[in-house]
Design an enzyme around this catalytic site. Structure first.
Site, PDB file in Angstrom:
ATOM      1  N   GLY A  11       0.781  -1.229   0.000  1.00 52.53           N
ATOM      2  CA  GLY A  11       0.000   0.000   0.000  1.00 52.53           C
ATOM      3  C   GLY A  11       0.812   1.279   0.000  1.00 52.53           C
ATOM      4  N   ASN A  13       1.563   3.029  -2.589  1.00 49.14           N
ATOM      5  CA  ASN A  13       0.846   3.960  -3.488  1.00 49.14           C
ATOM      6  C   ASN A  13      -0.366   4.536  -2.769  1.00 49.14           C
ATOM      7  OD1 ASN A  13       1.968   4.120  -6.380  1.00 49.14           O
ATOM      8  ND2 ASN A  13       2.157   1.964  -5.866  1.00 49.14           N
ATOM      9  N   LYS A  81      -5.972  -8.456  -8.633  1.00 44.50           N
ATOM     10  CA  LYS A  81      -7.068  -9.270  -9.161  1.00 44.50           C
ATOM     11  C   LYS A  81      -7.575  -8.604 -10.425  1.00 44.50           C
ATOM     12  CE  LYS A  81     -10.471 -11.289  -6.845  1.00 44.50           C
ATOM     13  NZ  LYS A  81     -11.568 -11.510  -5.861  1.00 44.50           N
ATOM     14  N   ILE A  82      -7.941  -9.436 -11.416  1.00 43.48           N
ATOM     15  CA  ILE A  82      -8.524  -8.873 -12.636  1.00 43.48           C
ATOM     16  C   ILE A  82     -10.008  -8.613 -12.351  1.00 43.48           C
ATOM     17  CG2 ILE A  82      -9.036  -9.354 -15.090  1.00 43.48           C
ATOM     18  CD1 ILE A  82      -6.073  -9.062 -14.586  1.00 43.48           C
ATOM     19  N   HIS A  99       0.482   0.897 -13.112  1.00 44.70           N
ATOM     20  CA  HIS A  99       1.235  -0.292 -13.540  1.00 44.70           C
ATOM     21  C   HIS A  99       2.714   0.098 -13.634  1.00 44.70           C
ATOM     22  CE1 HIS A  99       1.962  -4.108 -15.522  1.00 44.70           C
ATOM     23  NE2 HIS A  99       2.730  -3.453 -16.393  1.00 44.70           N
TER      24      HIS A  99
END
Ligand code: GRF
Length: 197
Positions: A11, A13, A81-82, A99
């Protein structure tokens, strides 16, 4: 602007966004942090900042929680997770992701965390960096909001590169959330205008 942040790991970010909201740089408020991993340190960071921190693995319940909180922006900050097409549809153009590469390089299915930096090193790129983009149904394929590059040195390995990229991720995620909260982002075709026009 009410923000939800989804995390799976440390975490850092998230912490950058928490700090920028607290000091007024971002005109927004993180109302909830959700993780699919109970031991994610990101949940502790939320609690330390008196932000509602929820461990939830079931995506349907994640959607219900977000819809219950009147959220304007969903930030994926190391969320591994997607998202289902249903989730993406419900929050069309209200989900952003960070990303750790210069998309379209080293992204898509299977490219996450340290693997991204390992592949960049193996390829021998001279520049890598980070990308913040809107989330659509293509993993890491949504319209790009911001990118920032870092040099890759001969002596780098995945760890040293990840460290250098992470530093600019923290700047980029804050800049992107601020642009969103200031209403400056406009999607024109595949391009995101950041001047509001
Ligand atoms: C970051 O490198 C992010 O780009 C990637 O996962 C990592 C998350 O780090 N998606 P943190 O949990 O924000 O520290």
């Amino acid at each position: 602007v009410n923000i939800a942040v989804l995390v799976s790991g440390s975490g850092s970010n998230l912490q950058a966004v928490i700090d920028a909201c607290e000091n007024g740089h971002i005109n927004g408020r993180i109302k909830i942090v959700i993780s699919n991993r109970e031991e994610a340190y990101g949940l502790q960071r939320a609690k330390d900042a008196s932000i509602n921190a929820v461990f939830e693995k079931d995506e349907k319940r994640v959607i219900d929680i977000i819809e219950g909180e009147d959220i304007d922006l969903v930030v994926l900050a190391g969320y591994l997770k997607i998202l289902s097409p249903d989730f993406i549809k419900r929050f069309e153009n209200k989900i952003i992701n960070i990303h750790p590469s210069l998309i379209p390089s080293f992204c898509g299915k299977g490219y996450y965390g340290k693997i991204v930096h390992q592949k960049a090193i193996e390829y021998g790129v001279k520049l890598s960096g980070a990308t913040v983009h809107f989330v659509n149904e293509e993993p890491d394929g949504g319209p790009i909001i911001l990118q920032r590059a870092v040099p890759v040195y001969d002596e780098d390995n995945a760890d040293s590169l990840q460290k250098r990229v992470l530093e600019i991720e923290h700047e980029l995620i804050v800049d992107a959330v601020k642009l969103y909260c200031d209403g400056k982002l406009k999607i024109v075709g595949r391009r995101v205008h950041t001047n509001g026009k």
